[in-house]
Design a protein around this motif. Sequence first.
Motif, mmCIF file in Angstrom:
data_model
loop_
_atom_site.group_PDB
_atom_site.id
_atom_site.type_symbol
_atom_site.label_atom_id
_atom_site.label_comp_id
_atom_site.label_asym_id
_atom_site.label_seq_id
_atom_site.Cartn_x
_atom_site.Cartn_y
_atom_site.Cartn_z
ATOM 1 N N THR A 201 35.654 41.675 34.422
ATOM 2 C CA THR A 201 37.124 41.282 34.174
ATOM 3 C C THR A 201 36.986 39.633 34.512
ATOM 4 O OG1 THR A 201 39.299 41.280 34.882
ATOM 5 C CG2 THR A 201 37.763 41.697 36.594
ATOM 6 N N GLU A 204 42.357 38.741 33.627
ATOM 7 C CA GLU A 204 43.492 39.028 32.598
ATOM 8 C C GLU A 204 42.940 40.020 31.728
ATOM 9 O OE1 GLU A 204 46.174 37.544 32.558
ATOM 10 O OE2 GLU A 204 46.216 36.272 34.274
ATOM 11 N N ASP A 205 41.626 39.862 31.182
ATOM 12 C CA ASP A 205 40.938 41.026 30.093
ATOM 13 C C ASP A 205 39.909 41.693 30.790
ATOM 14 O OD1 ASP A 205 40.696 42.238 27.908
ATOM 15 O OD2 ASP A 205 39.672 40.619 26.989
ATOM 16 N N ARG A 257 46.059 45.281 37.933
ATOM 17 C CA ARG A 257 47.578 44.823 38.090
ATOM 18 C C ARG A 257 47.984 44.607 39.705
ATOM 19 N NH1 ARG A 257 48.460 49.045 34.170
ATOM 20 N NH2 ARG A 257 49.341 50.407 35.975
ATOM 21 N N GLN A 260 46.575 41.203 40.329
ATOM 22 C CA GLN A 260 47.271 40.182 39.943
ATOM 23 C C GLN A 260 48.879 40.064 40.502
ATOM 24 O OE1 GLN A 260 47.790 41.450 35.836
ATOM 25 N NE2 GLN A 260 46.062 40.444 35.123
ATOM 26 N N ARG A 267 37.372 37.074 38.855
ATOM 27 C CA ARG A 267 36.481 37.073 37.601
ATOM 28 C C ARG A 267 35.111 37.306 38.081
ATOM 29 N NH1 ARG A 267 38.295 30.951 35.281
ATOM 30 N NH2 ARG A 267 40.223 31.549 34.917
ATOM 31 N N GLY A 316 37.035 32.517 32.164
ATOM 32 C CA GLY A 316 38.581 32.901 31.740
ATOM 33 C C GLY A 316 38.689 33.302 30.251
#
Length: 423
Positions: A201, A204-205, A257, A260, A267, A316
Amino acid sequence: MKVLLLGGGGREHALAWALAQSPQLTRLYCAPGNPGTAELGENVALTPTDPAAVVAFARAEAVELVVVGPEAPLVAGVADALRAVGIAVVGPGQQGAALEGSKRFAKGFLQRHGIPTAAYADFVAGQATQAEAFLDTLAPPYVIKADGLAAGKGVVIAATRAEAQAAVHDFLTEGKLGEAGRTVVIEAFLPGIEVSVFVLTDGEDYVLLPEAKDYKRIGEGDTGPNTGGMGAVSPVPFYSDTLRARVVAEVVEPTLRGLQAEGIPYRGFLFIGLMVVGGVPYVLEYNVRLGDPETQAILPRLEGDLLAVLHATALGRLSAAREQVRVAPHTSAAVVCASPGYPESSTSGLEITLPDLPAARIFHAGTGQVGGRLVTAGGRVLAVAATAPTLAEAVARAVAGAEAVQYTGRYYRRDIGADVLPR
């Protein structure tokens, strides 16, 4: 692209092998590396857990990407130091690394975000009496985990109350694992079957990598003490599309989630150790890097340019490189050859004779060079990995390869994958 790979075990040899296949790679440094990585790049005398030294080397050599193999450099803050000077790195900062660096933090994170995990309580040095009282609320067997990093040896599964009490005493009173064991987590035992899930990851993705099943116990039939891992297979036959979808919905996405929501940038790789109980996935642990020896089993199943994917992740921009993550239809198995006495001890300096294995690949781990001779230099010496159309064939090739490796006292498990193969 100039790449610095931190670490010197079997996982790092496998990563070096995969990175070396990229047309984008111009130079590969491995710190400290091993005799296997030396055949693919340049080994450098650099301490991976020293952020200042890693940054200085990366700047001096104009390194464009750092890939962190093991967990200790991440817990030490190496990724934070590199990002602070603008060097791209695959691996979370100290905040994210706490998912592995502290079992206590990880269990609290799971609880806060409603992710299925075993019931637990944690205790610190001086609370052995309270810990023993908590044991009385559980049924055997008991799971006792050292809070900190312990090289895969900080988990005790005790069959009896007396064994559990002894483990608590070893950690909290005797200081068996030093600082790593000054806090312990005691969990309810989950009866099920394990699977290791790997996620890459950029915060984000994310993409799912091939899953694996590893074998931690030293003895065949999953007996004896835990080790860093004695073998692995991929794919895992019982890991169905239905179960995978449930893992994504109930574990992977809630974890991302949660990171975040708590403002923790991440990362890199995320390894989720799961116990599947009646079709329900429960998180046993998080690791903030790839597994060893799972890496040696899953990377041979990946097609595409891994370097391109990792570089995009570090920047990213994983979404732009998703098409490079392709899983081959073949199966893979890895069998570890260990030093005599492992995991309680290991013998260094034993001369190793490696066979020519057209149907398998050898990844070095605890090996060294003395006077031009290849010798043992750790507990887990090397892993023999093989691919084949069926898992039974892959396991047979890996086992045959392990048998062909020669050094005094060589030990390996012949039953890797036996529990998931058709009878």
